[in-house]
Design a protein around this motif. Structure first.
Motif: not given
Ligand SMILES: [Zn+2]
Length: 282
Positions: A94, A97, A139, A205-206, A254
């Protein structure tokens, strides 16, 4: 430099020894690529990563490019031990992020430690370069596809478009694409899984601040401050496709913020806890 006129047999032996001692050991960091023109652009976008650090990371173009022509960058770090666990470490599927990509760059600096060299790594810190480098990070990729909904989970043709329309109410940030693996970036990931045959995939991710896990073994409970919590199963996601369908477990990290990096100590703790978990479980 040994000049030709002084090259005696003894000198040749010495030269050979010097050459051997300067050759990289298996798993040691390759020489930094002095060119790497992409690093100047990445450094303007990634938190805490300078162009020099990007060059030190010794990433190379995989041969596959994003829709806008940015190379998908990768690095293969093989240990001397042939049967070491194979880990595919991915960041930034994404594009908005930013910390997810920056964290993988930070961890690339740690690859010469004995704990890291117990594994065979394939590392790709930015899987969605067009999203990351868009005027405003986004994203989705350049074609508006959420790459993490574009993997060929069983029943994708029915489930992914229906889920997008009904559950996300056609959220443009979660558009799964017209068909699975319609995008060069998701195809590269899929092809890399087929070729590299990882024992584990780690995808960063975040900003949910948790650990998620898809797979047939017990999930990790805690890396640093990140605690295991399932964030759900989605048609077309990498966790669903690889962890549940292909039986290659996926750890989803995350981070708590998409733009601000965790403190250095936390970056190291997550890395350390993850290596310990891999050592115990693979
Ligand atoms: Zn993500």
């Amino acid at each position: 430099m040994i000049r030709k006129k002084t090259t005696t047999p003894r000198c040749r032996l010495l030269a050979a020894a010097l050459l051997a001692s300067s050759l990289p050991l298996a798993g040691a960091a390759p020489q930094p690529a002095q060119e790497a023109p992409w690093c100047d652009r990445l450094a303007t976008r990634l938190p805490n990563i300078s162009a020099a650090e990007c060059r030190q990371s010794a990433l190379a173009p995989s041969g596959v490019k994003s829709h806008r022509g940015f190379p998908i960058l990768e690095r293969d770090i093989a240990p001397a031990k042939a049967d070491a666990p194979r880990v595919l470490l991915l960041g930034g599927i994404h594009g908005d992020e930013l910390t997810a990509s920056a964290l993988v760059f930070e961890w690339l600096k740690q690859m010469d430690t004995p704990a890291a060299q117990a594994m065979h790594w394939k590392v790709a810190p930015l899987l969605n370069p067009d999203g990351l480098l868009a005027a405003r990070p986004q994203r989705v990729n350049a074609r508006g596809v959420d790459l993490n909904r574009n993997f060929p989970t069983p029943g994708w043709q029915q489930e992914a478009p229906r889920y997008w329309a009904k559950v996300t109410r056609s959220d443009p940030r979660r558009y799964p694409g017209k068909k699975p693996l319609s995008e060069p970036e998701s195809r590269w990931i899929n092809d890399t899984i087929e070729r590299f045959r990882p024992d584990l995939i780690v995808s960063v991710h975040a900003p949910f601040g948790v650990l998620d896990f898809d797979g047939h073994i017990d999930p990790p409970s805690k890396f640093g401050r990140l605690v295991y919590r399932s964030v759900g199963v989605y048609p077309g996601s990498l966790g669903n496709y690889s962890g549940r369908h292909k039986q290659v477990p996926v750890i989803t990290i995350e981070l708590p913020h998409a733009l601000a990096m965790p403190p250095d100590a936390e970056v190291r703790r997550i890395w350390h806890d993850m290596l310990q978990w891999i050592g115990r479980n693979l």
